[in-house]
Structure formats: C-alpha cells, structure tokens
Design a protein around this motif. Sequence first.
Motif, PDB file in Angstrom:
ATOM      1  N   SER A 140      59.108 179.987  80.992  1.00 48.72           N
ATOM      2  CA  SER A 140      58.953 178.533  81.165  1.00 48.72           C
ATOM      3  C   SER A 140      59.439 178.052  82.529  1.00 48.72           C
ATOM      4  N   PRO A 141      58.547 177.434  83.316  1.00 52.52           N
ATOM      5  CA  PRO A 141      58.990 176.921  84.615  1.00 52.52           C
ATOM      6  C   PRO A 141      59.905 175.711  84.471  1.00 52.52           C
TER       7      PRO A 141
ATOM      8  N   ARG B  43      56.449 178.100  69.961  1.00 53.07           N
ATOM      9  CA  ARG B  43      55.271 178.025  69.083  1.00 53.07           C
ATOM     10  C   ARG B  43      55.388 179.035  67.947  1.00 53.07           C
TER      11      ARG B  43
ATOM     12  N   GLY C  25      60.580 171.381  69.619  1.00 53.41           N
ATOM     13  CA  GLY C  25      60.263 172.804  69.786  1.00 53.41           C
ATOM     14  C   GLY C  25      59.953 173.201  71.209  1.00 53.41           C
TER      15      GLY C  25
ATOM     16  N   PRO D  75      63.030 173.224  78.322  1.00 51.10           N
ATOM     17  CA  PRO D  75      64.442 173.389  78.013  1.00 51.10           C
ATOM     18  C   PRO D  75      64.915 172.400  76.951  1.00 51.10           C
TER      19      PRO D  75
ATOM     20  N   GLU E 263      63.626 167.529  77.554  1.00 50.55           N
ATOM     21  CA  GLU E 263      62.964 167.024  78.757  1.00 50.55           C
ATOM     22  C   GLU E 263      63.827 167.344  79.995  1.00 50.55           C
ATOM     23  N   THR E 264      63.243 168.128  80.867  1.00 53.57           N
ATOM     24  CA  THR E 264      63.907 168.556  82.103  1.00 53.57           C
ATOM     25  C   THR E 264      64.517 167.374  82.870  1.00 53.57           C
TER      26      THR E 264
END
Length: 216
Positions: free
Chosen positions: A19-20, A46, A59, A62, A74-75
């Motif tokens: 995940s970026p 998922r 789900g 980060p 939420e980043t």
Amino acid sequence: MGALAWENPMHRLFYADGSPYARIVRIAVAELGLGDRIATVETALRDPASSLLPHNPVGRVPSLVLEDGTVLTETTLILPWLDRVSGRPPLLPMDGTDGWRVLAAYGRVTGMLDGIAVWNRELRRPEHERSPGVIALETVRANRVADALEAEVAGGAHAGDGVDAARIALACACGYCERRHTAWRWRDGRAVLAAWFDRFAARPAFQATIPPPSGL
Ligand SMILES: N[C@@H](CCC(=O)N[C@@H](CS)C(=O)NCC(=O)O)C(=O)O
C-alpha cells in the motif's frame, strides 16, 4: 521502523506492504522518530478474516489504533496526529506560507495517487470486466499531474534534502509505479522528476519500505 514491543502499551499502525498510502505513514513514523512508540502490524486486505476488521470496519490501511482503542483511518488524518505527538517540525504544517505550500503540493500528489489507485484497480480485474473509459481517464490524469510535477521540480520545487509530507507522498506514488503499477512508464520524458525520485529513494525509511512487485 521500531521493533514490536508488546510489553509496552503503544499505538499500532496496521499496514499492507503493497500500500502506497500506508507507506506514506510508515515513512512519516520513521522520519518523525516515532518508531519506538508505534508498533507496525501487517494485515490482509479485502479479506473477511483480516486482523484489521475488528478495529476498523472500513478495512483500509493505513489504520492507526491508539492505545485507548480510538482508530484513525485516512493518511491525511493520521499525518497531523503523528506531527502533534512527535514534537518535531511538522511534516504537514497547517499554517504559514511554507505550510500552505506543503499542503498544496501534498494535495496535488495524493490526487494523482488516488487516480493511479483507481487505474490500478481496473488492471486487477479480469480483462473483460475492465473499463477502458476509466483507464483512459486515469491515464490522462496521471500524465497531466506528472507533467506538472516535472515542470515544478525542474523549476526548483522539492529541492534540497529536507523531508515533508508532500515529498514523502510523491516518492511513494512514484515508488508504487516502479513496483506495482509498471503499466505506466512514468519516467518517460520526465528525467528531472525521475532524478528527484532516485535521490529521495536513498533515504533509509524509503529503502526499508520497498513494496513487493505486483506484476502489473
Ligand atoms: N483515502 C485512503 C486510501 C487508503 C487505501 O485505499 N488503502 C488501500 C490500500 S492501498 C486499502 O486499504 N484497500 C483495501 C480495501 O479497499 O478494502 C487514505 O488516504 O488512507
């Protein structure tokens, strides 16, 4: 990133290695020197059995689970929290001319990353389920923003060795395309941006969070 220290109560950052978005936060944790206060927990996405779901029904990573059970997701909401607890100069400053400049740059980069994520999701579908229209739209968007970034970096933006949230996000977006979205040849025609990325990529926190290739 600090080792897990479960004997001490601490906050837990759920992430996935591809995940970026989670990578932005993982790098921020390291750059702010918070590795010994925030344990990192790799989780599945998922997946109804994901270790994240009991904490966060959204789900997504980060996700930062605080000691008291509060869950930040939420980043862009997690970064100000990290800034606040670190006591160091903020990565995402909320005031001052420099602050607005970082916010503007951060928003531009995360907008590009959101589009790339949509494009990548299309590529993960079976071919007959993909939307050529969505792929075309996101291809144009990504190229448009990347061209603007190439011009900005050529004009002196993001110069020097400093680190802020916009730079971290930009490096994570490019890094994602290097490993997990190679369908987009983002370096082509963007030698200045590519050179900027290669310099930033030498940072230890970036090297420690390189995602596995996705084959896309
Ligand atoms: N807007 C979110 C995006 C986070 C996101 O999309 N994370 C992806 C991984 S890159 C995810 O957790 N996907 C799992 C899912 O959609 O169920 C943020 O900025 O944190």
